[in-house]
Scaffold this motif. Sequence first.
Motif, PDB file in Angstrom:
ATOM      1  N   ARG A   1       0.863  -1.189   0.000  1.00  0.00           N
ATOM      2  CA  ARG A   1       0.000   0.000   0.000  1.00  0.00           C
ATOM      3  C   ARG A   1       0.897   1.236   0.000  1.00  0.00           C
ATOM      4  O   ARG A   1       1.861   1.312   0.772  1.00  0.00           O
ATOM      5  N   GLN A   2       0.545   2.171  -0.854  1.00  0.00           N
ATOM      6  CA  GLN A   2       1.297   3.425  -0.946  1.00  0.00           C
ATOM      7  C   GLN A   2       0.351   4.579  -0.660  1.00  0.00           C
ATOM      8  O   GLN A   2      -0.648   4.767  -1.365  1.00  0.00           O
ATOM      9  N   GLU A   3       0.657   5.333   0.365  1.00  0.00           N
ATOM     10  CA  GLU A   3      -0.136   6.511   0.699  1.00  0.00           C
ATOM     11  C   GLU A   3       0.458   7.723  -0.005  1.00  0.00           C
ATOM     12  O   GLU A   3       1.654   7.727  -0.335  1.00  0.00           O
ATOM     13  N   PRO A   4      -0.357   8.728  -0.259  1.00  0.00           N
ATOM     14  CA  PRO A   4       0.132   9.902  -1.008  1.00  0.00           C
ATOM     15  C   PRO A   4       1.379  10.496  -0.367  1.00  0.00           C
ATOM     16  O   PRO A   4       1.432  10.709   0.835  1.00  0.00           O
ATOM     17  N   GLY A   5       2.391  10.732  -1.203  1.00  0.00           N
ATOM     18  CA  GLY A   5       3.615  11.366  -0.723  1.00  0.00           C
ATOM     19  C   GLY A   5       4.573  10.438  -0.011  1.00  0.00           C
ATOM     20  O   GLY A   5       5.579  10.901   0.542  1.00  0.00           O
ATOM     21  N   GLU A   6       4.283   9.148  -0.011  1.00  0.00           N
ATOM     22  CA  GLU A   6       5.145   8.206   0.679  1.00  0.00           C
ATOM     23  C   GLU A   6       5.521   7.037  -0.224  1.00  0.00           C
ATOM     24  O   GLU A   6       4.958   6.848  -1.289  1.00  0.00           O
ATOM     25  N   GLY A   7       6.484   6.230   0.235  1.00  0.00           N
ATOM     26  CA  GLY A   7       6.851   5.040  -0.500  1.00  0.00           C
ATOM     27  C   GLY A   7       5.931   3.883  -0.177  1.00  0.00           C
ATOM     28  O   GLY A   7       5.229   3.904   0.836  1.00  0.00           O
ATOM     29  N   PRO A   8       5.911   2.865  -1.026  1.00  0.00           N
ATOM     30  CA  PRO A   8       5.070   1.682  -0.762  1.00  0.00           C
ATOM     31  C   PRO A   8       5.501   0.971   0.518  1.00  0.00           C
ATOM     32  O   PRO A   8       6.689   0.944   0.855  1.00  0.00           O
ATOM     33  N   VAL A   9       4.532   0.384   1.181  1.00  0.00           N
ATOM     34  CA  VAL A   9       4.782  -0.390   2.401  1.00  0.00           C
ATOM     35  C   VAL A   9       4.218  -1.787   2.205  1.00  0.00           C
ATOM     36  O   VAL A   9       3.065  -1.937   1.781  1.00  0.00           O
TER      37      VAL A   9
END
Lengths: 114, 109
Positions: free
Chosen positions: B36-44
Motif C-alpha cells: 500500500r502506498q499513501e500519497p507522498g510516501e513510499g510503498p509499504v
Amino acid sequence: DSGVTQTPKHLITATGQRVTLRCSPRSGDLSVYWYQQSLDQGLQFLIQYYNGEERAKGNILERFSAQQFPDLHSELNLSSLELGDSALYFCASRLGRSNTDTQYFGPGTRLTVL
Amino acid sequence: TQLLEQSPQFLSIQEGENLTVYCNSSSVFSSLQWYRQEPGEGPVLLVTVVTGGEVKKLKRLTFQFGDARKDSSLHITAAQPGDTGLYLCAPWSYDGLTFGKGTHLIIQP
C-alpha cells in the motif's frame, strides 16, 4: 518511518541538466534498489546494487547511472534530463535474499524537469 | 516478463462498505506481495502469499492467493478513510520488483 532516507525531497531543474539523488539504506541492509514512478508508467524498477556491486538492471535509461559506495549509501545520477523524466524516484533496501525479507522503501524524491 | 493486471484501476466508496481488488497474470507466481502506498510516501509491504489457495488476514484485510498461483485478491471489510491509498501487487523477486499499475482506492467519510 522505514529507516531508508532519501535526499533531496524535491528537485526542480531544467531540460538538459544533470542531477544526483541520494539514498541511505536501513542499517545493515546490503541491497539497494532504485525505482521510478510516473503517472503513465507506474512504479518501475531501475537498478539494484548489492554490497557495492551492480546486481540487476531493469528499465534504466542509458542517460541514468547509479553507484553504491563503501558505506552502502547509493546515488542515482540522471543526465541530459528530459521533460519525461519528471517523476517520483524511490530507493528501497533489503537485508537478505529470502522471500520473507522485506523491501523497505524511502519517502522518495520528486523530480520536476521544466 | 510477467504482465500484471490490477483491477479496478480506480475505486471510490463510502466508509463502512466492503470491497475487493484483484491482481491477475497469465504466468504462475512463485509468491506474490501486496503493498500500500499513501500519497507522498513510499510503498509499504502488507503481505506475502506463497502457497496456492492461501488466505492471510491482516485485521480487516483478507488476502487470497489463487489455487493456480496466477491471481490474487485483496478484500477489505468495513473500509475506513485510513485505507485510502494505492494498492500494488508484485511477484516476489530478489532482482527488483515488477509492479502492476495498482488500484487507486479512496474511502470517503
